[in-house]
Design a protein around this motif. Structure first.
Motif, PDB file in Angstrom:
ATOM      1  N   GLY A 209       0.689  -1.260   0.014  1.00  0.00           N
ATOM      2  CA  GLY A 209      -0.091   0.047  -0.079  1.00  0.00           C
ATOM      3  C   GLY A 209       0.848   1.290  -0.068  1.00  0.00           C
ATOM      4  N   ALA A 210       1.902   1.231  -0.584  1.00  0.00           N
ATOM      5  CA  ALA A 210       3.007   2.524  -0.659  1.00  0.00           C
ATOM      6  C   ALA A 210       2.338   3.451  -1.549  1.00  0.00           C
ATOM      7  CB  ALA A 210       4.364   2.020  -1.022  1.00  0.00           C
ATOM      8  N   ASP A 211       2.619   4.646  -1.393  1.00  0.00           N
ATOM      9  CA  ASP A 211       2.275   5.850  -2.212  1.00  0.00           C
ATOM     10  C   ASP A 211       3.135   5.733  -3.428  1.00  0.00           C
ATOM     11  OD1 ASP A 211       2.499   8.778  -3.235  1.00  0.00           O
ATOM     12  OD2 ASP A 211       0.916   8.599  -2.182  1.00  0.00           O
ATOM     13  N   PHE A 212       2.596   6.092  -4.355  1.00  0.00           N
ATOM     14  CA  PHE A 212       3.386   5.996  -5.856  1.00  0.00           C
ATOM     15  C   PHE A 212       4.568   6.928  -5.821  1.00  0.00           C
ATOM     16  CE2 PHE A 212      -0.583   5.093  -8.397  1.00  0.00           C
ATOM     17  CZ  PHE A 212      -0.810   3.682  -8.048  1.00  0.00           C
ATOM     18  N   ASP A 213       4.500   8.214  -5.087  1.00  0.00           N
ATOM     19  CA  ASP A 213       5.621   8.962  -4.676  1.00  0.00           C
ATOM     20  C   ASP A 213       6.862   8.232  -4.210  1.00  0.00           C
ATOM     21  OD1 ASP A 213       4.623  11.035  -5.921  1.00  0.00           O
ATOM     22  OD2 ASP A 213       3.868  11.718  -3.925  1.00  0.00           O
ATOM     23  N   ALA A 214       6.674   6.875  -3.754  1.00  0.00           N
ATOM     24  CA  ALA A 214       7.817   6.197  -3.332  1.00  0.00           C
ATOM     25  C   ALA A 214       8.999   5.975  -4.636  1.00  0.00           C
ATOM     26  CB  ALA A 214       7.770   4.670  -2.808  1.00  0.00           C
ATOM     27  N   VAL A 215       8.573   5.869  -5.567  1.00  0.00           N
ATOM     28  CA  VAL A 215       9.568   5.786  -6.621  1.00  0.00           C
ATOM     29  C   VAL A 215      10.403   6.879  -6.853  1.00  0.00           C
ATOM     30  CG1 VAL A 215       7.950   4.125  -7.889  1.00  0.00           C
ATOM     31  CG2 VAL A 215       7.855   6.616  -8.536  1.00  0.00           C
ATOM     32  N   ASN A 216       9.901   8.025  -6.284  1.00  0.00           N
ATOM     33  CA  ASN A 216      10.865   9.238  -6.420  1.00  0.00           C
ATOM     34  C   ASN A 216      11.890   9.379  -5.339  1.00  0.00           C
ATOM     35  OD1 ASN A 216       9.453  10.231  -8.700  1.00  0.00           O
ATOM     36  ND2 ASN A 216       7.611  11.058  -7.234  1.00  0.00           N
ATOM     37  N   SER A 217      11.855   8.417  -4.430  1.00  0.00           N
ATOM     38  CA  SER A 217      12.833   8.247  -3.568  1.00  0.00           C
ATOM     39  C   SER A 217      14.468   8.216  -4.269  1.00  0.00           C
ATOM     40  CB  SER A 217      12.678   7.216  -2.535  1.00  0.00           C
ATOM     41  OG  SER A 217      13.780   7.075  -1.694  1.00  0.00           O
ATOM     42  N   ALA A 218      15.160   8.979  -3.512  1.00  0.00           N
ATOM     43  CA  ALA A 218      16.816   8.919  -4.009  1.00  0.00           C
ATOM     44  C   ALA A 218      17.367   7.820  -3.876  1.00  0.00           C
ATOM     45  CB  ALA A 218      17.498  10.242  -3.397  1.00  0.00           C
ATOM     46  N   ASN A 219      16.708   6.874  -2.682  1.00  0.00           N
ATOM     47  CA  ASN A 219      17.368   5.471  -2.398  1.00  0.00           C
ATOM     48  C   ASN A 219      16.740   4.578  -3.327  1.00  0.00           C
ATOM     49  OD1 ASN A 219      18.822   6.663  -0.340  1.00  0.00           O
ATOM     50  ND2 ASN A 219      16.816   6.764   1.012  1.00  0.00           N
ATOM     51  N   LEU A 220      15.784   4.572  -4.053  1.00  0.00           N
ATOM     52  CA  LEU A 220      15.273   3.385  -4.937  1.00  0.00           C
ATOM     53  C   LEU A 220      16.232   3.109  -5.804  1.00  0.00           C
ATOM     54  CD1 LEU A 220      12.832   1.652  -5.644  1.00  0.00           C
ATOM     55  CD2 LEU A 220      12.139   3.472  -7.417  1.00  0.00           C
ATOM     56  N   GLN A 221      16.869   3.743  -6.892  1.00  0.00           N
ATOM     57  CA  GLN A 221      17.756   3.303  -7.724  1.00  0.00           C
ATOM     58  C   GLN A 221      18.955   2.716  -7.125  1.00  0.00           C
ATOM     59  OE1 GLN A 221      16.927   3.218 -11.051  1.00  0.00           O
ATOM     60  NE2 GLN A 221      18.736   1.856 -11.085  1.00  0.00           N
ATOM     61  N   PRO A 222      19.664   3.167  -6.125  1.00  0.00           N
ATOM     62  CA  PRO A 222      20.715   2.390  -5.450  1.00  0.00           C
ATOM     63  C   PRO A 222      20.355   1.288  -4.963  1.00  0.00           C
ATOM     64  CG  PRO A 222      20.661   4.871  -4.805  1.00  0.00           C
ATOM     65  CD  PRO A 222      19.467   4.596  -5.606  1.00  0.00           C
ATOM     66  N   MET A 223      19.024   0.842  -4.420  1.00  0.00           N
ATOM     67  CA  MET A 223      18.810  -0.174  -3.941  1.00  0.00           C
ATOM     68  C   MET A 223      18.661  -1.355  -5.069  1.00  0.00           C
ATOM     69  SD  MET A 223      15.034  -1.212  -2.180  1.00  0.00           S
ATOM     70  CE  MET A 223      14.035  -0.947  -3.588  1.00  0.00           C
ATOM     71  N   ILE A 224      17.764  -0.888  -6.291  1.00  0.00           N
ATOM     72  CA  ILE A 224      18.019  -1.819  -7.448  1.00  0.00           C
ATOM     73  C   ILE A 224      19.580  -2.144  -7.856  1.00  0.00           C
ATOM     74  CG2 ILE A 224      17.107  -1.904  -9.739  1.00  0.00           C
ATOM     75  CD1 ILE A 224      14.866  -0.187  -9.012  1.00  0.00           C
ATOM     76  N   ASP A 225      20.500  -1.189  -7.804  1.00  0.00           N
ATOM     77  CA  ASP A 225      21.486  -1.519  -8.249  1.00  0.00           C
ATOM     78  C   ASP A 225      22.425  -2.377  -7.454  1.00  0.00           C
ATOM     79  OD1 ASP A 225      21.220   0.323 -10.528  1.00  0.00           O
ATOM     80  OD2 ASP A 225      22.229   2.185  -9.141  1.00  0.00           O
ATOM     81  N   ALA A 226      22.112  -2.172  -6.168  1.00  0.00           N
ATOM     82  CA  ALA A 226      22.860  -3.131  -5.118  1.00  0.00           C
ATOM     83  C   ALA A 226      22.166  -4.629  -5.344  1.00  0.00           C
ATOM     84  CB  ALA A 226      22.472  -2.603  -3.614  1.00  0.00           C
ATOM     85  N   ILE A 227      20.821  -4.829  -5.365  1.00  0.00           N
ATOM     86  CA  ILE A 227      20.146  -5.922  -5.477  1.00  0.00           C
ATOM     87  C   ILE A 227      21.043  -6.753  -7.067  1.00  0.00           C
ATOM     88  CG2 ILE A 227      18.100  -6.981  -6.117  1.00  0.00           C
ATOM     89  CD1 ILE A 227      16.660  -5.244  -4.435  1.00  0.00           C
ATOM     90  N   ALA A 228      21.047  -5.835  -7.859  1.00  0.00           N
ATOM     91  CA  ALA A 228      21.663  -6.423  -9.217  1.00  0.00           C
ATOM     92  C   ALA A 228      23.021  -6.925  -9.050  1.00  0.00           C
ATOM     93  CB  ALA A 228      21.409  -5.365 -10.334  1.00  0.00           C
ATOM     94  N   SER A 229      23.955  -6.006  -8.337  1.00  0.00           N
ATOM     95  CA  SER A 229      25.141  -6.512  -8.114  1.00  0.00           C
ATOM     96  C   SER A 229      25.404  -7.775  -7.114  1.00  0.00           C
ATOM     97  CB  SER A 229      25.915  -5.296  -7.652  1.00  0.00           C
ATOM     98  OG  SER A 229      25.478  -5.122  -6.177  1.00  0.00           O
ATOM     99  N   GLY A 230      24.213  -8.094  -6.569  1.00  0.00           N
ATOM    100  CA  GLY A 230      24.260  -9.180  -5.793  1.00  0.00           C
ATOM    101  C   GLY A 230      24.037 -10.637  -6.447  1.00  0.00           C
ATOM    102  N   GLY A 231      23.719 -10.586  -7.884  1.00  0.00           N
ATOM    103  CA  GLY A 231      23.296 -11.425  -8.635  1.00  0.00           C
ATOM    104  C   GLY A 231      21.991 -12.128  -8.299  1.00  0.00           C
ATOM    105  N   TYR A 232      21.615 -13.263  -9.009  1.00  0.00           N
ATOM    106  CA  TYR A 232      20.618 -14.113  -8.879  1.00  0.00           C
ATOM    107  C   TYR A 232      20.350 -14.785  -7.648  1.00  0.00           C
ATOM    108  CZ  TYR A 232      16.874 -17.401  -9.873  1.00  0.00           C
ATOM    109  OH  TYR A 232      15.855 -18.206  -9.730  1.00  0.00           O
ATOM    110  N   GLY A 233      19.485 -14.585  -6.997  1.00  0.00           N
ATOM    111  CA  GLY A 233      19.222 -15.560  -5.611  1.00  0.00           C
ATOM    112  C   GLY A 233      19.406 -14.807  -4.471  1.00  0.00           C
ATOM    113  N   VAL A 234      19.996 -13.474  -4.529  1.00  0.00           N
ATOM    114  CA  VAL A 234      20.258 -12.733  -3.267  1.00  0.00           C
ATOM    115  C   VAL A 234      18.949 -12.591  -2.584  1.00  0.00           C
ATOM    116  CG1 VAL A 234      19.568 -10.358  -4.649  1.00  0.00           C
ATOM    117  CG2 VAL A 234      21.187 -10.513  -2.437  1.00  0.00           C
ATOM    118  N   SER A 235      19.227 -12.889  -1.179  1.00  0.00           N
ATOM    119  CA  SER A 235      18.170 -13.122  -0.286  1.00  0.00           C
ATOM    120  C   SER A 235      17.650 -11.512   0.234  1.00  0.00           C
ATOM    121  CB  SER A 235      18.302 -13.878   0.899  1.00  0.00           C
ATOM    122  OG  SER A 235      19.411 -13.474   1.731  1.00  0.00           O
TER     123      SER A 235
END
Length: 266
Positions: free
Chosen positions: A79-105
């Motif tokens: 139930g998060a607000d759509f403005d959550a995608v404007n957070s400065a921390n969203l893209q770094p989170m996605i980059d960190a997940i991608a750098s962890g590779g497949y299966g990162v928990s």
């Protein structure tokens, strides 16, 4: 344009000048006819890389869509607000997940309330200390934000400190019994100025109401090096409210509200 070859998300160019130089070194004349013909597509003048940066391999686009769907399902699920995608921390989170590779928990509940929270607090503390060093060099402004609760009448003052580096949230206080007395408000503002550093504060910015003005003027008498400044946005709000009291403007606003209610109630 240049021939653009997309391989595994990387863009390569074959520039015209390099081919021309190689042609001339091999004994070619200044006539460039040898460059034009069956290989013409490879000999066009190159364009800036930025003009082709949006070319995405279809497979990469599919993977990106899958990521976006996963993010959407997560945000919709909590139930998060759509403005959550404007957070400065969203893209770094996605980059960190991608750098962890497949299966990162994902982090557990215990991780979030434990070492992750502690690390974030330490990280924020370091950033605030860096900003405090900037306050000494460039000076800063104290911003006072007033918030009110419609349910219990609670009034809260948020104190923020602005400098060229960034704006830092300092603290929040219950102002229910402060705003009615300019002297108490002055004392609270004085405490904040002392906490930040009276030699570092250039201006204190508040709303333009009478009790703020009285406290601000006392603050300027107490500290000759700073200024009290009414918030420009609040002043404009007050001006627009006064305009709204004019007869013909008030009628126009009411008609616009009626149209809005009609559209949204259909």
């Amino acid at each position: 344009s240049t021939e653009v070859v997309v391989q595994e998300g990387r863009t390569k160019q074959r520039p015209y000048r390099r081919k021309k130089a190689a042609f001339l070194e091999n004994g070619g004349s200044s006539n460039n006819n040898g460059l034009i013909g069956t290989d013409m597509d490879n000999n066009l003048v190159p364009v800036a890389i930025s003009s082709v940066k949006n070319i995405v391999h279809p497979a990469s686009k599919d993977r990106e869509n899958a990521v976006h769907m996963a993010v959407g399902r997560f945000l919709f699920g909590i139930g998060a607000d759509f403005d959550a995608v404007n957070s400065a921390n969203l893209q770094p989170m996605i980059d960190a997940i991608a750098s962890g590779g497949y299966g990162v928990s994902a982090p557990t509940h215990g991780d979030l309330r434990g070492w992750i929270l502690k690390s974030c607090v330490e990280e924020t503390t370091r950033e605030v200390e860096e900003c405090k060093a900037m306050w000494k060099r460039t000076g800063c402004s104290v911003l006072v934000e007033e918030l009110s609760s419609d349910h219990n009448g609670l009034k809260v003052l948020n104190f923020l400190v602005y400098c060229p580096e960034k704006t830092v949230f300092l603290k929040s206080v219950d102002a229910s019994e402060i705003l009615s007395c300019p002297d108490k408000l002055f004392e609270r503002l004085r405490e904040v100025v002392e906490e930040v550093g009276s030699t570092h504060v250039v201006q204190v910015i508040t709303k333009s109401e009478d009790h703020y003005a009285a406290a601000g003027k006392k603050l300027m008498v107490e500290y000759g090096s700073l200024y009290w400044v009414p918030c420009a946005a609040h002043c404009l709000d007050n001006m627009l409210e006064e305009f709204g009291k004019l007869g013909w403007i008030s009628e126009t606003i009411e008609r616009a509200r009626a149209i809005t209610r009609f559209i949204y109630n259909r």
